[in-house]
Design a protein around this motif. Structure first.
Motif, PDB file in Angstrom:
ATOM      1  N   ARG A  30       0.760  -1.278   0.041  1.00 46.66           N
ATOM      2  CA  ARG A  30      -0.110  -0.164  -0.023  1.00 46.66           C
ATOM      3  C   ARG A  30       0.933   1.331  -0.008  1.00 46.66           C
ATOM      4  O   ARG A  30       2.055   1.243   0.451  1.00 46.66           O
ATOM      5  CB  ARG A  30      -0.872  -0.079   1.422  1.00 46.66           C
ATOM      6  N   LEU A  31       0.472   2.307  -0.578  1.00 43.41           N
ATOM      7  CA  LEU A  31       0.769   3.506  -0.506  1.00 43.41           C
ATOM      8  C   LEU A  31       0.008   4.485   0.728  1.00 43.41           C
ATOM      9  O   LEU A  31      -1.101   4.420   0.797  1.00 43.41           O
ATOM     10  CB  LEU A  31       0.596   4.429  -1.568  1.00 43.41           C
ATOM     11  N   LEU A  38       4.259   1.498   1.992  1.00 46.24           N
ATOM     12  CA  LEU A  38       4.613   0.381   3.590  1.00 46.24           C
ATOM     13  C   LEU A  38       5.337  -0.910   3.110  1.00 46.24           C
ATOM     14  O   LEU A  38       5.199  -1.238   2.096  1.00 46.24           O
ATOM     15  CB  LEU A  38       3.082   0.198   3.967  1.00 46.24           C
ATOM     16  N   THR A  39       6.108  -1.148   4.172  1.00 46.12           N
ATOM     17  CA  THR A  39       7.176  -2.459   4.016  1.00 46.12           C
ATOM     18  C   THR A  39       6.382  -3.479   3.979  1.00 46.12           C
ATOM     19  O   THR A  39       7.129  -4.667   3.780  1.00 46.12           O
ATOM     20  CB  THR A  39       8.109  -2.123   4.962  1.00 46.12           C
ATOM     21  N   THR A  40       5.205  -3.460   4.332  1.00 44.90           N
ATOM     22  CA  THR A  40       4.333  -5.109   4.399  1.00 44.90           C
ATOM     23  C   THR A  40       3.769  -5.501   3.223  1.00 44.90           C
ATOM     24  O   THR A  40       2.898  -4.586   2.776  1.00 44.90           O
ATOM     25  CB  THR A  40       3.721  -5.392   5.543  1.00 44.90           C
ATOM     26  N   TYR A  80       2.168   0.204  -4.549  1.00 47.42           N
ATOM     27  CA  TYR A  80       3.779   0.227  -4.999  1.00 47.42           C
ATOM     28  C   TYR A  80       4.097  -1.090  -5.162  1.00 47.42           C
ATOM     29  O   TYR A  80       3.657  -2.073  -4.674  1.00 47.42           O
ATOM     30  CB  TYR A  80       4.575   0.821  -3.794  1.00 47.42           C
ATOM     31  N   PHE A  81       4.664  -1.385  -6.220  1.00 52.26           N
ATOM     32  CA  PHE A  81       5.184  -2.737  -6.854  1.00 52.26           C
ATOM     33  C   PHE A  81       6.493  -2.954  -7.045  1.00 52.26           C
ATOM     34  O   PHE A  81       7.092  -1.702  -7.479  1.00 52.26           O
ATOM     35  CB  PHE A  81       4.365  -3.421  -8.131  1.00 52.26           C
ATOM     36  N   GLU A  82       7.302  -3.838  -6.953  1.00 46.77           N
ATOM     37  CA  GLU A  82       8.507  -4.123  -7.031  1.00 46.77           C
ATOM     38  C   GLU A  82       8.784  -5.326  -7.605  1.00 46.77           C
ATOM     39  O   GLU A  82       8.237  -6.474  -6.960  1.00 46.77           O
ATOM     40  CB  GLU A  82       9.462  -4.007  -5.727  1.00 46.77           C
TER      41      GLU A  82
END
Length: 109
Positions: A30-31, A38-40, A80-82
């Motif tokens: 999530r943004l 967010l890191t989770t 957000y994606f990575e």
């Protein structure tokens, strides 16, 4: 379903990034209101489990499949994606990042 296609290039060698023998991992988080991620992760995919190579590994093309309803039933908003690559030594490199908006279907929620 939604397919996010990545065409990956090798900046040093030029041409397609050879994906032979590597593991790809993709995560969505999530943004917050300020646009910070967010890191989770709220959703994650990996090679063979939501990530598939398209054609030969040497072509450098991978698809991430997001199953609407199954993967996204509780999600809406900005994310957000990575996409990350892990080699045989478990060394990693981030290949792609970006944002994704999930909108609930008004007609068939």
């Amino acid at each position: 379903k939604h397919i996010q296609r990545f065409t990956l290039t090798d900046d040093e060698a030029g041409g397609a990034l050879d994906l032979t023998g590597v593991t790809l991992k993709w995560a969505l988080s999530r943004l917050d209101a300020a646009g910070n991620f967010l890191t989770t992760p709220v959703l994650a995919k990996a090679s063979g489990s939501g990530i598939a190579l398209v054609g030969a590994p040497t072509a450098g093309v991978a698809d991430v499949t997001i199953n609407t309803g199954v993967d996204t039933s509780a999600l809406s908003g900005d994310f957000y994606f990575e996409l990350e690559l892990f080699d045989s030594m478990s060394d990693s490199v981030v290949l792609a990042t970006g944002t994704l908006t999930i909108v609930r279907n008004v007609v068939n929620p």
